[in-house]
Write an enzyme that holds these catalytic residues in place. Structure first.
Site, short mmCIF file in Angstrom:
data_model
loop_
_atom_site.label_atom_id
_atom_site.label_comp_id
_atom_site.label_asym_id
_atom_site.label_seq_id
_atom_site.Cartn_x
_atom_site.Cartn_y
_atom_site.Cartn_z
N LYS A 74 -2.13 -1.50 -3.86
CA LYS A 74 -2.99 -0.32 -3.82
C LYS A 74 -2.16 0.95 -3.90
CE LYS A 74 -6.02 1.95 -0.58
NZ LYS A 74 -6.60 1.93 0.73
N LYS A 97 0.86 -1.18 0.00
CA LYS A 97 0.00 0.00 0.00
C LYS A 97 0.90 1.22 0.00
CE LYS A 97 -3.59 2.42 2.49
NZ LYS A 97 -4.59 2.35 3.57
#
Ligand code: PBG
Length: 334
Positions: free
Chosen positions: A257, A204
């Site tokens: 992400k 992330k």
């Protein structure tokens, strides 16, 4: 008359009509690939989210209705993001493991109405934390903010347990603390939740593409940024290191992400591990397509579909996307 080229190999033959293109197609997007992120709040009304056109902060009744519509379109997985009232936010975010809190009630409501929908929950402190960070914040001697790792992991375990107790099928730590997957796995197992899965936000990135989401939940950091826990957008080797750790700690699925600007990372991780890989098309990616389409610059349906196909082609087995309901409906209709 023009000269015939001597070309025994003509790739265009595999594109000559719709049926041949259908036979040659390598990547197919289906509604089952999609996970639908949904915002919820403690209110009877369903409010349109200004920073994310087409998205709402749902009441519990509105949530169940929206899940029902997505279900009819073929979507079978949802993930919840709560907007927590300001007075419930604390520096340790204790509201995140309140068994009567908003998320546990949402889990129960949706599982009761649609038992075969996979309910995924986000595990992180930012919606509950008065500092707007994913972990517990203290001020160091130098005046710099410090996000406490191990103390945060303890709270995340309680949050994951609270979601599992309420009936979540998958818990999804999005906080990027070290060691949280292993700790959550141990906590779930010792409470008899060995069937609850962990979808880990493995890679992330500290991304500016989360802006509209933070607007939707009022969850932006009050001070500082998330760069001491979320990854540097410049790095890819570090993503592999995180992936190895998450798999070793017991993650069932890994996530990358954002998705679109990080397709190389999706491919890298897909090739490196054996577990399913998810990619999250985040709020900023969604908003960029929505805004360009609103002004008539691009065709929303086609660009949304192409963006998701690209993410799947890069190696994602599943995609979190705010387009899930609409795209699933279109896939079903075509
Ligand atoms: C927080 C969280 C964020 C998103 C999902 N979980 C925001 C952040 O890390 O600041 C962003 C999703 C999106 O932008 O669509 N744990």
């Amino acid at each position: 008359m023009s000269q015939r080229l001597n070309l025994p190999i003509r790739p265009r033959r595999n594109r000559k009509n719709a049926a041949v293109r259908g036979l040659s197609r390598e990547t197919v997007l289906t509604p089952q690939d999609l996970i639908y992120p949904l915002f919820i709040h403690e209110d009877e009304s369903d409010d349109a989210i200004e920073s994310m056109p087409g998205c709402h902060r749902w009441s519990l009744a509105g949530l169940v209705k929206e899940v029902g519509e997505a279900y009819s379109a073929g979507v079978r997985a949802v993930v919840f993001f709560p907007k927590i009232e300001e007075e419930l936010k604390t520096s340790k975010g204790e509201e995140c493991f309140n068994p009567d809190g908003l998320v546990p009630r949402a889990i129960k409501a949706v599982k009761e109405a649609y038992p075969d929908v996979v309910v995924i929950t986000d595990v992180a402190l930012d919606p509950y934390n008065s500092d707007g960070h994913d972990g517990i914040v203290v001020e160091g001697d130098d005046g710099e903010l410090k996000i406490l790792n191990d103390e945060t992991v303890e709270v995340l375990c309680r949050q994951a347990l609270c979601h599992a107790d309420a009936g979540a099928d998958i818990v999804s730590p999005s906080d990027m603390m070290d060691g949280r997957v292993g700790a959550i796995r141990a906590a779930l197992d010792s409470a008899g939740h060995e069937d609850v899965s962990i979808l880990s936000y493995t890679a992330k990135y500290a991304s500016a593409y989360y802006g509209p989401f933070r607007g939707a939940l009022d969850s932006a950091p009050k001070a500082g940024d998330k760069k001491t826990y979320q990854m540097d957008p410049a790095n890819s080797r570090e993503a592999l290191r995180e992936a190895d750790l998450d798999v070793a700690e017991g993650a069932d699925m890994l996530m990358v992400k954002p998705a679109g600007p990080y397709l190389d990372i999706v491919r890298l991780i897909r090739d490196a591990v054996d577990v399913p890989v998810a990619a999250y098309q985040v709020s900023g990616e969604y908003l960029m397509i929505k805004s360009a389409a609103k002004d008539g610059w691009v065709d929303e349906e086609k660009v949304a579909m192409e963006s998701l196909l690209g993410i799947k082609r890069a190696g994602a087995d599943m995609i979190l996307t705010y387009f899930a309901k609409d795209v699933a409906a279109r896939l079903g209709a075509s």
